[in-house]
Design a protein around this motif. Structure first.
Motif, short mmCIF file in Angstrom:
data_model
loop_
_atom_site.label_atom_id
_atom_site.label_comp_id
_atom_site.label_asym_id
_atom_site.label_seq_id
_atom_site.Cartn_x
_atom_site.Cartn_y
_atom_site.Cartn_z
N LYS A 1 0.84 -1.20 0.00
CA LYS A 1 0.00 0.00 0.00
C LYS A 1 0.88 1.25 0.00
CE LYS A 1 -3.66 2.14 2.76
NZ LYS A 1 -4.45 2.03 3.98
N TRP A 2 1.96 1.23 0.81
CA TRP A 2 2.86 2.38 0.87
C TRP A 2 3.53 2.60 -0.47
CZ3 TRP A 2 8.07 3.25 0.13
CH2 TRP A 2 8.54 4.50 0.54
N LEU A 3 4.02 1.52 -1.11
CA LEU A 3 4.69 1.65 -2.41
C LEU A 3 3.75 2.21 -3.48
CD1 LEU A 3 6.91 -1.55 -2.56
CD2 LEU A 3 7.69 0.83 -2.61
N LYS A 4 2.51 1.77 -3.47
CA LYS A 4 1.52 2.27 -4.42
C LYS A 4 1.33 3.78 -4.23
CE LYS A 4 -3.20 1.54 -5.99
NZ LYS A 4 -4.46 0.83 -5.77
N TRP A 5 1.16 4.18 -2.97
CA TRP A 5 0.99 5.61 -2.67
C TRP A 5 2.24 6.40 -3.06
CZ3 TRP A 5 4.11 8.01 1.09
CH2 TRP A 5 3.84 9.36 1.30
N LYS A 6 3.42 5.86 -2.72
CA LYS A 6 4.67 6.59 -2.97
C LYS A 6 4.94 6.73 -4.46
CE LYS A 6 8.03 8.87 -1.51
NZ LYS A 6 7.71 10.22 -1.08
N ASN A 7 4.69 5.67 -5.23
CA ASN A 7 4.89 5.76 -6.68
C ASN A 7 3.98 6.80 -7.31
OD1 ASN A 7 6.94 3.86 -6.76
ND2 ASN A 7 5.54 2.15 -7.07
N ALA A 8 2.74 6.87 -6.86
CA ALA A 8 1.80 7.87 -7.38
C ALA A 8 2.28 9.28 -7.01
CB ALA A 8 0.40 7.62 -6.83
N GLU A 9 2.76 9.44 -5.80
CA GLU A 9 3.25 10.75 -5.37
C GLU A 9 4.48 11.16 -6.19
OE1 GLU A 9 4.21 12.79 -1.15
OE2 GLU A 9 5.59 11.19 -1.74
N GLU A 10 5.42 10.22 -6.38
CA GLU A 10 6.62 10.54 -7.14
C GLU A 10 6.30 10.87 -8.60
OE1 GLU A 10 9.27 7.26 -6.41
OE2 GLU A 10 9.71 7.95 -4.38
#
Length: 140
Positions: free
Chosen positions: A11-20
């Protein structure tokens, strides 16, 4: 329910990739994006350690049941399972037991004094005397 590290990381990686991706579209420097990633990852790991330890304890059982609010002296006495404590509290007057209930609800001595029309010092004295009696009762 126990803490699922893999699900939380996914979940964190999904959020972080979208943010980046959004930061890149806005033209943010790649070095800043990488520093943010490192910082956010450290925060995530810290949170993950906390939630993992929290889920490994039985101090906080998962339940949907809300704690029952005690409103009357009789309800207070009915909730007490320890016979020694129950017998000690039955010897107290109703006003002192009502003070205990309000203290358990988070009221201050000043709040209680206004309700009972007595001084805050009188409230504190009643609580102090009750504590002394209970200590004597339990520890001799």
């Amino acid at each position: 329910m126990s803490y699922n590290k893999a699900r939380a990381e996914k979940k964190w990686l999904k959020w972080k990739n979208a943010e980046e991706e959004q930061l890149r579209e806005l033209g943010v420097d790649e070095e800043i994006i990488q520093r943010l990633h490192t910082y956010d990852w450290d925060v995530f790991k810290s949170d993950r350690r906390y939630y993992e330890k929290l889920s490994n304890t039985d101090l906080y059982p998962a339940t949907d049941e809300k704690p029952r609010r005690i409103c009357t002296v009789q309800e207070l006495l009915d909730e007490i399972e320890d016979e020694t404590l129950l017998s000690a509290l039955r010897k107290e007057d109703e006003k002192t037991l009502q003070i205990v209930i309000w203290k358990l609800d988070g009221y201050t001595s000043e709040d209680i004094s206004r309700k009972l029309k007595i001084s805050a010092n009188a409230v504190d004295s009643r609580m102090s005397r009750l504590k002394k009696k209970l200590k004597k009762y339990f520890y001799g």
